[in-house]
Write a protein that holds these residues in place. Structure first.
Motif, mmCIF file in Angstrom:
data_model
loop_
_atom_site.group_PDB
_atom_site.id
_atom_site.type_symbol
_atom_site.label_atom_id
_atom_site.label_comp_id
_atom_site.label_asym_id
_atom_site.label_seq_id
_atom_site.Cartn_x
_atom_site.Cartn_y
_atom_site.Cartn_z
ATOM 1 N N SER A 182 0.812 -1.218 0.000
ATOM 2 C CA SER A 182 0.000 0.000 0.000
ATOM 3 C C SER A 182 0.845 1.267 0.000
ATOM 4 N N THR A 183 2.028 1.224 0.600
ATOM 5 C CA THR A 183 2.941 2.383 0.648
ATOM 6 C C THR A 183 4.385 1.875 0.631
ATOM 7 N N GLY A 184 5.306 2.801 0.459
ATOM 8 C CA GLY A 184 6.718 2.452 0.553
ATOM 9 C C GLY A 184 7.067 1.988 1.960
ATOM 10 N N MET A 185 6.521 2.667 2.967
ATOM 11 C CA MET A 185 6.816 2.271 4.352
ATOM 12 C C MET A 185 6.288 0.880 4.663
ATOM 13 N N ALA A 186 5.135 0.508 4.068
ATOM 14 C CA ALA A 186 4.616 -0.852 4.262
ATOM 15 C C ALA A 186 5.595 -1.858 3.655
ATOM 16 N N ALA A 187 6.160 -1.523 2.497
ATOM 17 C CA ALA A 187 7.143 -2.420 1.872
ATOM 18 C C ALA A 187 8.338 -2.607 2.801
ATOM 19 N N ILE A 188 8.801 -1.509 3.381
ATOM 20 C CA ILE A 188 9.984 -1.561 4.250
ATOM 21 C C ILE A 188 9.673 -2.315 5.550
ATOM 22 N N SER A 189 8.566 -1.944 6.208
ATOM 23 C CA SER A 189 8.274 -2.564 7.508
ATOM 24 C C SER A 189 7.926 -4.040 7.348
ATOM 25 N N THR B 142 18.985 6.974 6.704
ATOM 26 C CA THR B 142 17.867 6.382 5.961
ATOM 27 C C THR B 142 16.677 7.329 6.005
ATOM 28 N N TYR B 143 15.719 7.093 5.124
ATOM 29 C CA TYR B 143 14.467 7.851 5.084
ATOM 30 C C TYR B 143 13.887 7.961 6.507
ATOM 31 N N GLY B 144 13.285 9.103 6.836
ATOM 32 C CA GLY B 144 12.797 9.369 8.186
ATOM 33 C C GLY B 144 11.964 8.244 8.793
ATOM 34 N N LEU C 53 20.474 -0.908 3.366
ATOM 35 C CA LEU C 53 21.135 0.266 2.787
ATOM 36 C C LEU C 53 20.141 1.171 2.066
ATOM 37 N N GLU C 54 20.587 2.396 1.846
ATOM 38 C CA GLU C 54 19.823 3.336 1.031
ATOM 39 C C GLU C 54 20.856 4.257 0.391
ATOM 40 N N THR C 55 20.812 4.421 -0.917
ATOM 41 C CA THR C 55 21.757 5.313 -1.598
ATOM 42 C C THR C 55 21.200 5.713 -2.951
ATOM 43 N N ILE D 187 18.198 -2.985 -0.086
ATOM 44 C CA ILE D 187 18.460 -1.584 -0.401
ATOM 45 C C ILE D 187 17.172 -0.864 -0.795
ATOM 46 N N ASP D 188 17.058 0.370 -0.348
ATOM 47 C CA ASP D 188 15.967 1.258 -0.764
ATOM 48 C C ASP D 188 16.475 2.032 -1.982
ATOM 49 N N ASN D 189 15.894 1.749 -3.149
ATOM 50 C CA ASN D 189 16.363 2.320 -4.422
ATOM 51 C C ASN D 189 15.456 3.465 -4.909
ATOM 52 N N THR D 190 14.674 4.029 -3.975
ATOM 53 C CA THR D 190 13.674 5.037 -4.337
ATOM 54 C C THR D 190 14.276 6.251 -5.045
ATOM 55 N N PHE D 191 15.376 6.798 -4.487
ATOM 56 C CA PHE D 191 15.954 8.026 -5.051
ATOM 57 C C PHE D 191 16.536 7.789 -6.441
ATOM 58 N N HIS E 295 11.235 -0.076 -3.220
ATOM 59 C CA HIS E 295 10.909 1.265 -3.706
ATOM 60 C C HIS E 295 9.693 1.813 -2.995
ATOM 61 N N SER E 296 9.727 3.109 -2.712
ATOM 62 C CA SER E 296 8.477 3.819 -2.510
ATOM 63 C C SER E 296 8.035 4.202 -3.914
ATOM 64 N N ALA E 297 7.007 3.508 -4.428
ATOM 65 C CA ALA E 297 6.507 3.773 -5.788
ATOM 66 C C ALA E 297 5.812 5.125 -5.861
ATOM 67 N N THR E 298 5.489 5.651 -4.679
ATOM 68 C CA THR E 298 4.862 6.964 -4.538
ATOM 69 C C THR E 298 5.676 8.072 -5.212
ATOM 70 N N LYS E 299 6.971 7.894 -5.267
ATOM 71 C CA LYS E 299 7.872 8.959 -5.714
ATOM 72 C C LYS E 299 8.094 8.877 -7.229
ATOM 73 N N PHE E 300 9.310 8.541 -7.662
ATOM 74 C CA PHE E 300 9.628 8.599 -9.098
ATOM 75 C C PHE E 300 8.843 7.568 -9.925
HETATM 76 C C1 LIG Z 1 8.989 8.369 0.594
HETATM 77 C C2 LIG Z 1 10.048 7.379 0.862
HETATM 78 C C3 LIG Z 1 9.767 6.200 1.552
HETATM 79 C C4 LIG Z 1 8.398 5.898 2.108
HETATM 80 O O1 LIG Z 1 7.435 5.762 1.101
HETATM 81 P P1 LIG Z 1 5.863 6.037 1.324
HETATM 82 O O2 LIG Z 1 5.302 5.604 0.017
HETATM 83 O O3 LIG Z 1 5.705 7.480 1.626
HETATM 84 O O4 LIG Z 1 5.430 5.186 2.463
HETATM 85 C C5 LIG Z 1 10.794 5.301 1.754
HETATM 86 N N1 LIG Z 1 12.044 5.550 1.319
HETATM 87 C C6 LIG Z 1 12.353 6.669 0.650
HETATM 88 C C7 LIG Z 1 13.758 6.898 0.197
HETATM 89 C C8 LIG Z 1 11.382 7.631 0.405
HETATM 90 O O5 LIG Z 1 11.687 8.750 -0.249
#
Ligand SMILES: *Cc1c(COP(=O)(O)O)cnc(C)c1O
Length: 399
Positions: A83-90, A109-111, A152-154, A181-185, A203-208
């Motif tokens: 449902s969200t990027g944070m759900a993927a991570i947690s 790492t992301y807040g 990791l996150e980078t 690894i969080d590849n969101t950025f 990934h947080s698909a919410t972003k890019f």
């Molecule tokens: C926004 C973000 C998340 C969390 O994603 P949500 O979709 O807001 O839950 C995780 N990691 C990075 C790097 C982000 O920018």
């Protein structure tokens, strides 16, 4: 699909199996459940012997198309969405970490991720060690004690620090860890962590990936054996991606390569421009040669990304004056959208820290995060110029 390039895959991958009625676009399937007249067939699907859908918390055709597209873009064996990027991570961390386990990560790492490490995991008696971001020796020293997960996150928020993925994946595996690894950025356009030896890409698909700031979502890609365990955790615990959000993300992803390439270019040009501005004390962008992570980024990324940050003279006061003067930027806690987005780090990524904590993390109070959109670069630079030109001179000499 393997033989095609990223931009072509972004358009065509993952859709074919979900098309119906001769439609050329994936439908939004809003049905919660999927019915069967044949009791034996229902049973076979339910126990996983036959392809098909049973109930929307588990699988859905639109959601599956989204997962399949990203799976192919990341070059993974399997993918599962959230449902969200944070759900993927947690959900991913909860799949693998149990009381008594140890996890190693970095401070930047992301807040939300940082909160999992500092607030929630310790309550479950999971040992967390957070190393200085970009300090590879510190991570290697932490790995000597062993750990279940290396996370990791980078590049990172907000000063876009870089970690050497290949080196850390190798060391992580030597320590017996699952390397995540969080590849969101970066997005799969700029960085392919699985090819560099990482086990799981989040990934947080919410972003890019979605790219239009209109849908939340998350995804994990990796080997089937690991992704199936994460999928099982998610299907039971319920952080399922909604079909409408999946459709919006799928649609957004068709232009992923075009958008990210333009964002890379715009971010580079903005960073170079900001270096020339007397109001700006520091610019953080891995595409700048004086960025501490530039050489590693050049090795492991095919583009430096759309995210940068800069510190303005006069601190919070200048930020308060400057940001409202920008015409072509949303002032919001988001990133990776087609429109440019700006925000102070003290309000966005690091709102939960005290000024002293931010200072200790190398985040000046006057730091602004800039997510480059796909606007024409001349307009973005002009917008910054006119905003700087309106600032009261006395702030320039303020500390
Ligand atoms: C926004 C973000 C998340 C969390 O994603 P949500 O979709 O807001 O839950 C995780 N990691 C990075 C790097 C982000 O920018």
């Amino acid at each position: 699909m393997k033989q095609y390039n990223m931009g072509t895959k972004a358009l065509w991958a993952g859709e074919k199996d979900q098309l119906a009625f001769g439609a050329t676009q994936v439908p939004v399937v809003h049905s919660v459940s999927f019915g069967y007249d044949d009791m034996d067939e229902w049973y076979e699907v339910a126990v996983g012997n036959k392809e098909g859908h049973i109930y929307g918390r588990n699988t859905n055709p639109t959601v599956e198309a989204f997962e399949e597209k990203l799976r192919i873009l990341e070059g993974a064996e399997a993918a599962t969405s959230f449902s969200t990027g944070m759900a993927a991570i947690s959900n991913t961390l909860s799949t693998f970490l149990f009381p008594g386990d140890r996890v190693i990560s970095i401070k930047d790492t992301y807040g939300g991720t940082n909160k999992i490490f500092t607030e929630f995991l310790p309550k479950q008696n999971i040992e967390v060690e957070l190393c200085e971001t970009g300090n590879h020796e510190a991570i290697e020293a932490a790995l000597e004690k062993g750990c279940k997960v290396l996370y990791l996150e980078t590049p990172t928020n907000p000063t876009v620090k870089i970690t050497d993925i290949e080196r850390m994946a190798k060391k992580g595996h030597e320590a017996g860890a699952i390397v995540i690894i969080d590849n969101t950025f970066a997005t799969p356009v700029n960085q392919n962590p699985l090819a560099l030896g990482v086990d799981l890409v989040i990934h947080s698909a919410t972003k890019f990936l979605g790219g239009h700031a209109d849908a939340l979502g998350g995804i994990v890609c990796g080997p089937k054996e690991l992704v199936e365990q994460i999928y099982h955790y998610r299907e039971i615990n319920g952080a399922t991606l909604d079909p409408m959000a999946a459709y919006l993300l799928l649609r957004g992803m068709k232009t992923l390569k075009l958008r990210v390439e333009r964002q890379n270019e715009n971010a580079q040009r903005i960073a170079e421009y900001l270096k020339t501005v007397s109001w700006v004390d520091d610019v953080f962008y891995p595409g700048l040669e004086d960025h501490p992570g530039h050489d590693i980024a050049k090795e492991q990324m095919s583009g430096f990304g759309g995210m940068l940050s800069f510190a303005v003279r006069g601190g919070v006061e200048t930020v308060r004056e400057l940001l409202p003067k920008l015409q072509l930027a949303n002032r919001a806690a988001n990133l990776g959208s087609v429109e440019t987005i700006v925000g102070p780090s003290r309000t966005t990524s690091h709102v939960e820290c005290t000024p002293e904590e931010r200072a200790a993390m190398g985040i000046p109070e006057g730091l602004i995060r800039y997510s480059a959109g796909i606007e024409d670069i001349e307009d973005l630079i002009h917008d910054l110029e006119q905003a700087f030109a309106q600032l009261p001179e006395e702030l320039l000499t303020a500390k």
